[in-house]
Each structure stands twice: as C-alpha cells, then as structure tokens.
Scaffold this motif. Structure first.
Motif, PDB file in Angstrom:
ATOM      1  N   ALA A  11       0.835  -1.203   0.000  1.00 48.80           N
ATOM      2  CA  ALA A  11       0.000   0.000   0.000  1.00 48.80           C
ATOM      3  C   ALA A  11       0.869   1.252   0.000  1.00 48.80           C
ATOM      4  O   ALA A  11       2.019   1.244   0.441  1.00 48.80           O
ATOM      5  CB  ALA A  11      -0.912  -0.011   1.224  1.00 48.80           C
ATOM      6  N   GLU A  24      -1.528   7.265   2.636  1.00 49.05           N
ATOM      7  CA  GLU A  24      -1.853   7.196   4.056  1.00 49.05           C
ATOM      8  C   GLU A  24      -1.929   5.768   4.578  1.00 49.05           C
ATOM      9  O   GLU A  24      -1.862   5.531   5.789  1.00 49.05           O
ATOM     10  CB  GLU A  24      -3.182   7.914   4.320  1.00 49.05           C
ATOM     11  CG  GLU A  24      -4.376   7.293   3.623  1.00 49.05           C
ATOM     12  CD  GLU A  24      -5.669   8.043   3.935  1.00 49.05           C
ATOM     13  OE1 GLU A  24      -5.800   8.545   5.068  1.00 49.05           O
ATOM     14  OE2 GLU A  24      -6.538   8.107   3.039  1.00 49.05           O
ATOM     15  N   HIS A  25      -2.073   4.801   3.677  1.00 50.25           N
ATOM     16  CA  HIS A  25      -2.155   3.400   4.085  1.00 50.25           C
ATOM     17  C   HIS A  25      -0.795   2.694   4.051  1.00 50.25           C
ATOM     18  O   HIS A  25      -0.726   1.493   4.344  1.00 50.25           O
ATOM     19  CB  HIS A  25      -3.135   2.652   3.185  1.00 50.25           C
ATOM     20  CG  HIS A  25      -4.524   3.218   3.202  1.00 50.25           C
ATOM     21  ND1 HIS A  25      -5.323   3.189   4.317  1.00 50.25           N
ATOM     22  CD2 HIS A  25      -5.241   3.860   2.228  1.00 50.25           C
ATOM     23  CE1 HIS A  25      -6.491   3.765   4.045  1.00 50.25           C
ATOM     24  NE2 HIS A  25      -6.459   4.182   2.792  1.00 50.25           N
ATOM     25  N   ALA A  26       0.253   3.424   3.697  1.00 46.30           N
ATOM     26  CA  ALA A  26       1.583   2.818   3.635  1.00 46.30           C
ATOM     27  C   ALA A  26       2.010   2.297   5.004  1.00 46.30           C
ATOM     28  O   ALA A  26       1.754   2.925   6.038  1.00 46.30           O
ATOM     29  CB  ALA A  26       2.596   3.836   3.128  1.00 46.30           C
ATOM     30  N   ASP A  27       2.660   1.143   5.012  1.00 43.38           N
ATOM     31  CA  ASP A  27       3.142   0.517   6.241  1.00 43.38           C
ATOM     32  C   ASP A  27       4.549   1.045   6.524  1.00 43.38           C
ATOM     33  O   ASP A  27       5.538   0.550   5.986  1.00 43.38           O
ATOM     34  CB  ASP A  27       3.156  -1.003   6.063  1.00 43.38           C
ATOM     35  CG  ASP A  27       3.525  -1.749   7.334  1.00 43.38           C
ATOM     36  OD1 ASP A  27       4.124  -1.139   8.234  1.00 43.38           O
ATOM     37  OD2 ASP A  27       3.221  -2.951   7.419  1.00 43.38           O
ATOM     38  N   GLN A  80       4.813  11.465   7.384  1.00 42.35           N
ATOM     39  CA  GLN A  80       5.265  10.084   7.220  1.00 42.35           C
ATOM     40  C   GLN A  80       6.752  10.040   6.881  1.00 42.35           C
ATOM     41  O   GLN A  80       7.504   9.220   7.422  1.00 42.35           O
ATOM     42  CB  GLN A  80       4.459   9.390   6.119  1.00 42.35           C
ATOM     43  CG  GLN A  80       3.018   9.087   6.472  1.00 42.35           C
ATOM     44  CD  GLN A  80       2.252   8.561   5.272  1.00 42.35           C
ATOM     45  OE1 GLN A  80       2.221   9.199   4.213  1.00 42.35           O
ATOM     46  NE2 GLN A  80       1.627   7.410   5.435  1.00 42.35           N
TER      47      GLN A  80
END
Length: 262
Positions: A97, A100-103, A210
């Motif tokens: 992903a 905003e959904h990045a790990d 992030q």
C-alpha cells in the motif's frame, strides 16, 4: 519488439524449453516484460531498452549487483542476464500500500535490510547522474537548468554510503505473506541512503509527516532529506526530458519543480 522477443527466446534455448504461453505484461516503462509459462515453471523475461546511456542505466553495474545479491531473499533470482535481457522466476505476490495506508514499519525494515548489505563501488553520485541526463535534453527552461545546476554543485556524497536502489515504488515490490522482493535494479548502486528515503517518499506518495517519521528511524536529518528530495525530483524531471517518448501525460514539470524546490 516481437522480432526481438523471438530472437531472445531462441537464444535462451534450454533455459526456456517448450514455452506453453508468452504474454506481454503491463508495466515496465523503459523495457518490455513478458510472463512465460513452461512445463518447468513460470518465468519473467525483461527485454532491455536498447539505449541504456540515454536512460542513465549501467547494465554491467546491474549485472554485478544482481550476482552479488544472489543470497538475499529480497532480491530476484537471476537465471540469465546480459546487456539485452534479464530472466528470473515469476514472483507471486501483491504490491504494498501507498499514501496514508503505507506501512511505515515495513518500509523502514525493508530500507534497513537493503542498506545493510555491503556492495562494491564505485558510488553513484546523483548530481553526476543528473548532469549526464541533461546532455540528452533539448529546449529546457533556463531557470530550471540554472537551479538544478546549483543544487548539483552544492551536493556532496555523505561519508556513509550504502546500497541504494533509487527507484522505490509499489510497482517494484512484490509481497507474498511475510516474504517480499524488490524488483528492477537498473539504477541501483553504492550511494547516498538519503536518496533512497527520498525515493520512498515520492514513490509511495508519503506525506511530510510520514517521511519525517521514516527519517527519524533511519537517523537522517530533515535538511538532508529535503536536499535528497529536491535532487531526486530533479532527476525524475530531467530523465523524462531526456526520454520524452517514455514520458506519461503527468510527467514531472520543470515549472512545478521550480515552484516547489527552488
């Protein structure tokens, strides 16, 4: 390109016996990628773009890196490689992903794993890479060229150099359960770890917050990340200017770069 495909398949010979099906796979901006099913398994065949110099690609460097990284679980297994093609097993999995959904925890772990491996030099200096590509560009904005040259003249490689991939984005990663593989090592080299963090921030569409969190984990100062982001953004803009036939409609703009980074 179809003729080139048949020639490569013929030359690979026993590597790809009795191919049952060959399908052109979407993706791969510079090169042509094919999924090949055989009785012995499924393979990925990359046929290289013939003008490596204009792309800023060093095929010999990529080959040496792939060989040196053969025991790393996150590097694709090289079955056959030369200046014209790369053959690997076809890898299962999905892209990670982004946005905003990045790990972030996984990204930090992946970056750290890659940068922990010692590889031979010489180092790739992004400033020199930009200047190399500028020589292939026509009709550039003089203000853009001046600002980029200023960035290049003030940039220096850090003391700590690491393996850098330079092209992190979800399309270059396959995740299968707990396993992951980083694809497309054409631009990889010994280099500045901040450049890979900048590549991740751009390729995974991370927010400033992030990116800052990843920088803290990797012990990269905010000023260095900002400098690296400006340089990597300039590199992408110049790369598309040098290769206009490969540029998508939303390719980076010189004016936009000036507005953001100058």
């Amino acid at each position: 390109m179809q003729l080139a495909l048949f020639q490569v398949l013929d030359e690979l010979g026993e590597r790809l016996p009795d191919a049952l099906s060959v399908a052109r796979w979407p993706g791969g901006l510079c090169n042509r990628l094919y999924k090949i099913d055989t009785a012995d398994g499924v393979f990925a065949l990359r046929i290289n773009h013939p003008d490596a110099d204009r792309l800023g690609v060093n095929r010999d460097r990529e080959q040496r890196l792939l060989i040196s990284l053969a025991d790393q679980p996150w590097c694709p297994t090289t079955l056959s490689v030369n200046e014209r093609w790369l053959l690997t097993p076809w890898l299962p999995g999905n892209a990670p992903a982004a946005g905003e959904h990045a790990d972030l925890a996984w990204l930090a772990t992946a970056l750290t794993a890659v940068q922990a491996v010692e590889v031979p030099g010489p180092a790739l200096n992004i400033a020199e890479q930009i200047r190399h590509l500028l020589a292939y560009c026509d009709d550039l904005n003089p203000a853009f060229v001046s600002a980029v040259e200023q960035r290049c003249s003030t940039y220096q490689l850090p003391t700590r150099l690491t393996l850098t991939h330079h092209d992190w984005h979800p399309g270059n990663v396959k995740i299968d359960g707990k396993n992951w593989v980083l694809l497309d090592w054409e631009f990889a080299a010994l280099g500045d770890p901040a450049m890979d963090l900048a590549a991740v921030c751009s390729g995974f569409a991370l927010s400033a917050e992030q990116g800052g969190k990843l920088a803290d984990v990797m012990d990269i100062e905010a000023d260095r990340l900002h400098q690296a982001q400006a340089m990597m953004s300039a590199l992408a803009t110049v790369w598309y200017a040098a290769n206009p036939d490969l540029a998508p409609p939303n390719a980076p703009s010189q004016v936009e770069w000036l507005g953001k980074w100058n």
